[in-house]
Design a protein around this motif. Structure first.
Motif, PDB file in Angstrom:
ATOM      1  N   ALA A 208      18.911  42.318  45.268  1.00  0.00           N
ATOM      2  CA  ALA A 208      19.430  42.675  43.940  1.00  0.00           C
ATOM      3  C   ALA A 208      18.612  43.809  43.327  1.00  0.00           C
ATOM      4  CB  ALA A 208      19.407  41.451  43.029  1.00  0.00           C
ATOM      5  N   TYR A 209      17.303  43.708  43.491  1.00  0.00           N
ATOM      6  CA  TYR A 209      16.386  44.727  42.989  1.00  0.00           C
ATOM      7  C   TYR A 209      16.681  46.066  43.664  1.00  0.00           C
ATOM      8  CZ  TYR A 209      11.780  46.576  41.575  1.00  0.00           C
ATOM      9  OH  TYR A 209      10.768  47.306  41.037  1.00  0.00           O
ATOM     10  N   GLY A 210      16.904  46.031  44.995  1.00  0.00           N
ATOM     11  CA  GLY A 210      17.207  47.247  45.737  1.00  0.00           C
ATOM     12  C   GLY A 210      18.547  47.844  45.371  1.00  0.00           C
ATOM     13  N   ALA A 211      19.447  47.009  44.828  1.00  0.00           N
ATOM     14  CA  ALA A 211      20.770  47.494  44.419  1.00  0.00           C
ATOM     15  C   ALA A 211      20.743  48.082  43.013  1.00  0.00           C
ATOM     16  CB  ALA A 211      21.790  46.365  44.491  1.00  0.00           C
ATOM     17  N   GLY A 212      19.568  48.137  42.411  1.00  0.00           N
ATOM     18  CA  GLY A 212      19.442  48.789  41.110  1.00  0.00           C
ATOM     19  C   GLY A 212      19.346  47.865  39.919  1.00  0.00           C
ATOM     20  N   MET A 213      19.184  46.560  40.154  1.00  0.00           N
ATOM     21  CA  MET A 213      19.102  45.610  39.052  1.00  0.00           C
ATOM     22  C   MET A 213      17.637  45.414  38.655  1.00  0.00           C
ATOM     23  SD  MET A 213      21.077  41.965  39.028  1.00  0.00           S
ATOM     24  CE  MET A 213      21.736  41.272  37.513  1.00  0.00           C
ATOM     25  N   ALA A 214      17.344  45.526  37.394  1.00  0.00           N
ATOM     26  CA  ALA A 214      15.971  45.378  36.921  1.00  0.00           C
ATOM     27  C   ALA A 214      15.516  43.926  37.058  1.00  0.00           C
ATOM     28  CB  ALA A 214      15.867  45.814  35.465  1.00  0.00           C
ATOM     29  N   PRO A 215      14.214  43.699  37.298  1.00  0.00           N
ATOM     30  CA  PRO A 215      13.702  42.328  37.430  1.00  0.00           C
ATOM     31  C   PRO A 215      14.061  41.429  36.258  1.00  0.00           C
ATOM     32  CG  PRO A 215      12.038  43.882  38.140  1.00  0.00           C
ATOM     33  CD  PRO A 215      13.165  44.699  37.575  1.00  0.00           C
ATOM     34  N   ARG A 216      14.044  41.976  35.049  1.00  0.00           N
ATOM     35  CA  ARG A 216      14.395  41.177  33.876  1.00  0.00           C
ATOM     36  C   ARG A 216      15.862  40.728  33.943  1.00  0.00           C
ATOM     37  NH1 ARG A 216      11.842  40.739  29.158  1.00  0.00           N
ATOM     38  NH2 ARG A 216      10.505  42.507  29.706  1.00  0.00           N
ATOM     39  N   ASP A 217      16.728  41.630  34.398  1.00  0.00           N
ATOM     40  CA  ASP A 217      18.155  41.302  34.483  1.00  0.00           C
ATOM     41  C   ASP A 217      18.432  40.302  35.603  1.00  0.00           C
ATOM     42  OD1 ASP A 217      18.698  43.024  32.376  1.00  0.00           O
ATOM     43  OD2 ASP A 217      19.005  44.740  33.701  1.00  0.00           O
ATOM     44  N   VAL A 218      17.697  40.440  36.715  1.00  0.00           N
ATOM     45  CA  VAL A 218      17.850  39.469  37.806  1.00  0.00           C
ATOM     46  C   VAL A 218      17.478  38.078  37.305  1.00  0.00           C
ATOM     47  CG1 VAL A 218      17.051  38.754  40.087  1.00  0.00           C
ATOM     48  CG2 VAL A 218      17.409  41.178  39.608  1.00  0.00           C
ATOM     49  N   ARG A 219      16.336  37.993  36.607  1.00  0.00           N
ATOM     50  CA  ARG A 219      15.897  36.696  36.082  1.00  0.00           C
ATOM     51  C   ARG A 219      16.916  36.128  35.105  1.00  0.00           C
ATOM     52  NH1 ARG A 219      10.580  35.886  32.360  1.00  0.00           N
ATOM     53  NH2 ARG A 219      11.858  37.182  30.981  1.00  0.00           N
ATOM     54  N   GLU A 220      17.467  36.972  34.265  1.00  0.00           N
ATOM     55  CA  GLU A 220      18.454  36.505  33.287  1.00  0.00           C
ATOM     56  C   GLU A 220      19.679  35.917  33.990  1.00  0.00           C
ATOM     57  OE1 GLU A 220      21.471  38.485  30.040  1.00  0.00           O
ATOM     58  OE2 GLU A 220      19.464  39.355  30.240  1.00  0.00           O
ATOM     59  N   THR A 221      20.145  36.596  35.045  1.00  0.00           N
ATOM     60  CA  THR A 221      21.313  36.115  35.790  1.00  0.00           C
ATOM     61  C   THR A 221      21.012  34.801  36.492  1.00  0.00           C
ATOM     62  OG1 THR A 221      22.095  38.376  36.132  1.00  0.00           O
ATOM     63  CG2 THR A 221      22.978  36.693  37.601  1.00  0.00           C
ATOM     64  N   VAL A 222      19.853  34.729  37.139  1.00  0.00           N
ATOM     65  CA  VAL A 222      19.459  33.497  37.852  1.00  0.00           C
ATOM     66  C   VAL A 222      19.367  32.334  36.874  1.00  0.00           C
ATOM     67  CG1 VAL A 222      17.610  32.372  39.154  1.00  0.00           C
ATOM     68  CG2 VAL A 222      18.289  34.711  39.731  1.00  0.00           C
ATOM     69  N   CYS A 223      18.703  32.555  35.753  1.00  0.00           N
ATOM     70  CA  CYS A 223      18.523  31.476  34.770  1.00  0.00           C
ATOM     71  C   CYS A 223      19.862  31.038  34.176  1.00  0.00           C
ATOM     72  CB  CYS A 223      17.575  31.924  33.664  1.00  0.00           C
ATOM     73  SG  CYS A 223      15.853  32.074  34.201  1.00  0.00           S
TER      74      CYS A 223
ATOM     75  N   VAL B 201      19.728  23.537  44.149  1.00  0.00           N
ATOM     76  CA  VAL B 201      20.617  22.953  45.159  1.00  0.00           C
ATOM     77  C   VAL B 201      21.323  24.083  45.909  1.00  0.00           C
ATOM     78  CG1 VAL B 201      20.958  20.814  43.900  1.00  0.00           C
ATOM     79  CG2 VAL B 201      22.522  22.723  43.514  1.00  0.00           C
ATOM     80  N   TRP B 202      21.717  23.805  47.149  1.00  0.00           N
ATOM     81  CA  TRP B 202      22.168  24.872  48.045  1.00  0.00           C
ATOM     82  C   TRP B 202      23.351  25.658  47.504  1.00  0.00           C
ATOM     83  CZ3 TRP B 202      26.960  25.401  50.231  1.00  0.00           C
ATOM     84  CH2 TRP B 202      27.807  24.280  50.220  1.00  0.00           C
ATOM     85  N   HIS B 203      24.348  24.966  46.909  1.00  0.00           N
ATOM     86  CA  HIS B 203      25.542  25.709  46.505  1.00  0.00           C
ATOM     87  C   HIS B 203      25.301  26.592  45.292  1.00  0.00           C
ATOM     88  CE1 HIS B 203      26.220  22.378  43.605  1.00  0.00           C
ATOM     89  NE2 HIS B 203      25.917  21.587  44.611  1.00  0.00           N
ATOM     90  N   ASP B 204      24.259  26.287  44.502  1.00  0.00           N
ATOM     91  CA  ASP B 204      23.934  27.171  43.379  1.00  0.00           C
ATOM     92  C   ASP B 204      23.407  28.522  43.859  1.00  0.00           C
ATOM     93  OD1 ASP B 204      24.766  25.740  41.205  1.00  0.00           O
ATOM     94  OD2 ASP B 204      22.840  24.781  40.811  1.00  0.00           O
ATOM     95  N   VAL B 205      22.833  28.553  45.051  1.00  0.00           N
ATOM     96  CA  VAL B 205      22.363  29.830  45.608  1.00  0.00           C
ATOM     97  C   VAL B 205      23.536  30.795  45.749  1.00  0.00           C
ATOM     98  CG1 VAL B 205      21.355  30.944  47.647  1.00  0.00           C
ATOM     99  CG2 VAL B 205      20.422  28.772  46.819  1.00  0.00           C
ATOM    100  N   TYR B 206      24.657  30.282  46.231  1.00  0.00           N
ATOM    101  CA  TYR B 206      25.830  31.136  46.417  1.00  0.00           C
ATOM    102  C   TYR B 206      26.476  31.490  45.077  1.00  0.00           C
ATOM    103  CZ  TYR B 206      25.011  29.806  51.209  1.00  0.00           C
ATOM    104  OH  TYR B 206      24.405  29.606  52.434  1.00  0.00           O
ATOM    105  N   ASN B 207      26.375  30.580  44.085  1.00  0.00           N
ATOM    106  CA  ASN B 207      26.845  30.905  42.734  1.00  0.00           C
ATOM    107  C   ASN B 207      26.045  32.068  42.161  1.00  0.00           C
ATOM    108  OD1 ASN B 207      28.639  28.762  42.876  1.00  0.00           O
ATOM    109  ND2 ASN B 207      27.294  27.338  41.823  1.00  0.00           N
ATOM    110  N   VAL B 208      24.738  32.064  42.415  1.00  0.00           N
ATOM    111  CA  VAL B 208      23.868  33.133  41.918  1.00  0.00           C
ATOM    112  C   VAL B 208      24.238  34.462  42.577  1.00  0.00           C
ATOM    113  CG1 VAL B 208      21.496  34.013  41.932  1.00  0.00           C
ATOM    114  CG2 VAL B 208      21.939  31.646  41.259  1.00  0.00           C
ATOM    115  N   ILE B 209      24.506  34.430  43.876  1.00  0.00           N
ATOM    116  CA  ILE B 209      24.884  35.660  44.583  1.00  0.00           C
ATOM    117  C   ILE B 209      26.136  36.268  43.945  1.00  0.00           C
ATOM    118  CG2 ILE B 209      25.795  36.562  46.759  1.00  0.00           C
ATOM    119  CD1 ILE B 209      23.902  34.589  48.197  1.00  0.00           C
TER     120      ILE B 209
END
Length: 360
Positions: free
Chosen positions: A134-149, A178-186
């Motif tokens: 995600a970081y390599g695709a241009g998303m800032a660390p703060r934005d990645v954390r916001e999406t994950v949370c 849990v495993w399926h939340d990983v794919y939700n995050v993606i």
């Protein structure tokens, strides 16, 4: 002697990190601040042009040359446009750098896919790479954390203010969910990315899926079922052929079958079977000109439409789909590999029948 090419790569990587992590601070009502921002942007573009000449593809060099580096004392617009174009180029530059130093297998097409071993799991090898991709695709660390949370319904740790801390926090959350939340995050990260970063993200995530033997794929922002390569080819061909033959109902049914195989956390195997053979029945009705007839009756009445002895095999698979998909009994559930095989055959049959419909 030092490797000049290697030194150029290091400089390119540093500029890319600066573009992503250290955007200049600018005050809209401060002419000096605007001018300084313009100079920094101009210098980055010029340095990238010089470094790119012997490393990056011609199309990237051309796009760099088209960026206007004129600086206006009190006008932020030219600089903002230049920086926007520069940021849009970052994923392409990173991809080009990555491909240019790819290993032997990648360069010469010898990459192999692992056998699919993960359907209802998200292995650590995937979890650990999502944030970096995600970081390599241009998303800032703060934005990645916001999406994950947001996806995991947890509050971010606002005491963590630096990039390294936010990246570590996102990784830790993904490692423990849990495993399926990983794919939700993606899926959520793809949605939150700028359009110019989505292709990079999808490509890299799907590479990890193949390398780690994960039975999913990211397609246009949605995680869908991924079978072994022959299944993927035949399923895609079926959907394209049904659309080409204008067999909308059959196409909708087969798409539902793929959707049921893709359901999380547990695939809807019975639904996949039912929809796949509904698709076969719909297309057979169209070919034979008999709406409402069952597949079994159509095979009996229109011998040769599916040539023997394949018609017998299709009839038996239709019976299997009816038993485990349409008319289930207590305690009898299809196994995943059996359901995928039956859908695989259904894909081949609807492709054949839809081509026959167009010829006839």
């Amino acid at each position: 002697m030092p490797d000049n090419n290697s030194e150029q790569r290091k400089k390119l990587n540093k500029i890319i990190r600066d573009i992503k992590e250290n955007p200049p601070h600018v005050s809209f009502d401060d002419g000096d601040s605007i001018y300084a921002y313009g100079l920094i942007t101009r210098d980055r573009v010029i340095e990238l042009r010089e470094l790119a000449a012997s490393i990056l593809p011609r199309d990237i060099i051309t796009r760099l040359s088209e960026i206007n580096v004129d600086v206006e004392l009190n006008d932020l617009t030219p600089t903002s446009e230049a920086m926007a174009k520069l940021r849009a180029l970052v994923p392409a530059i990173e991809d080009a750098l990555s491909e240019s130093i790819a290993d032997f297998s990648s360069r010469f097409g010898f990459e192999t896919e692992r056998e699919i071993v993960h359907r209802t799991t998200a292995p650590p090898e995937l979890r650990s790479k999502i944030v970096d991709i995600a970081y390599g695709a241009g998303m800032a660390p703060r934005d990645v954390r916001e999406t994950v949370c947001r996806c995991l319904c947890v509050a971010p740790n606002f005491r963590t203010g630096n990039n390294e801390g936010m990246i570590a926090e996102s990784r830790n959350l993904l490692a423990e969910c849990v495993w399926h939340d990983v794919y939700n995050v993606i899926e959520a990260i793809y949605e939150d990315l700028a359009p110019d970063g989505r292709e990079h993200f999808e490509k890299k995530i799907n590479t990890v899926f193949r390398q780690e033997g994960i039975g999913w794929q990211l397609v246009a922002g949605k995680i869908t079922h991924r079978g072994e390569e022959p299944f993927q080819v035949i399923a895609q061909a079926a959907l394209e052929q049904l659309e080409h033959a204008d067999l909308k109902t059959g196409g909708e049914e087969f798409l539902e079958a793929i959707g049921d195989l893709s359901h999380r956390p547990v695939p809807k195997l019975s639904g996949a079977l039912a929809h796949a053979y509904n698709a076969v029945e719909c297309v057979m009705q169209s070919v034979c000109g008999e709406n409402g007839a069952t597949l079994g009756k159509l095979i009996d009445r229109h011998k040769g439409t599916i040539p023997p002895p394949l018609d017998s095999a299709v009839r038996k698979l239709w019976g299997y789909a009816s038993q485990y998909g349409r008319h289930r009994t207590e305690g009898k559930n299809p196994r995943a590999e059996e359901a995928e095989l039956a859908v695989h055959v259904a894909a081949a049959v609807v492709t054949y029948l839809s081509k026959k419909a167009m010829v006839d």
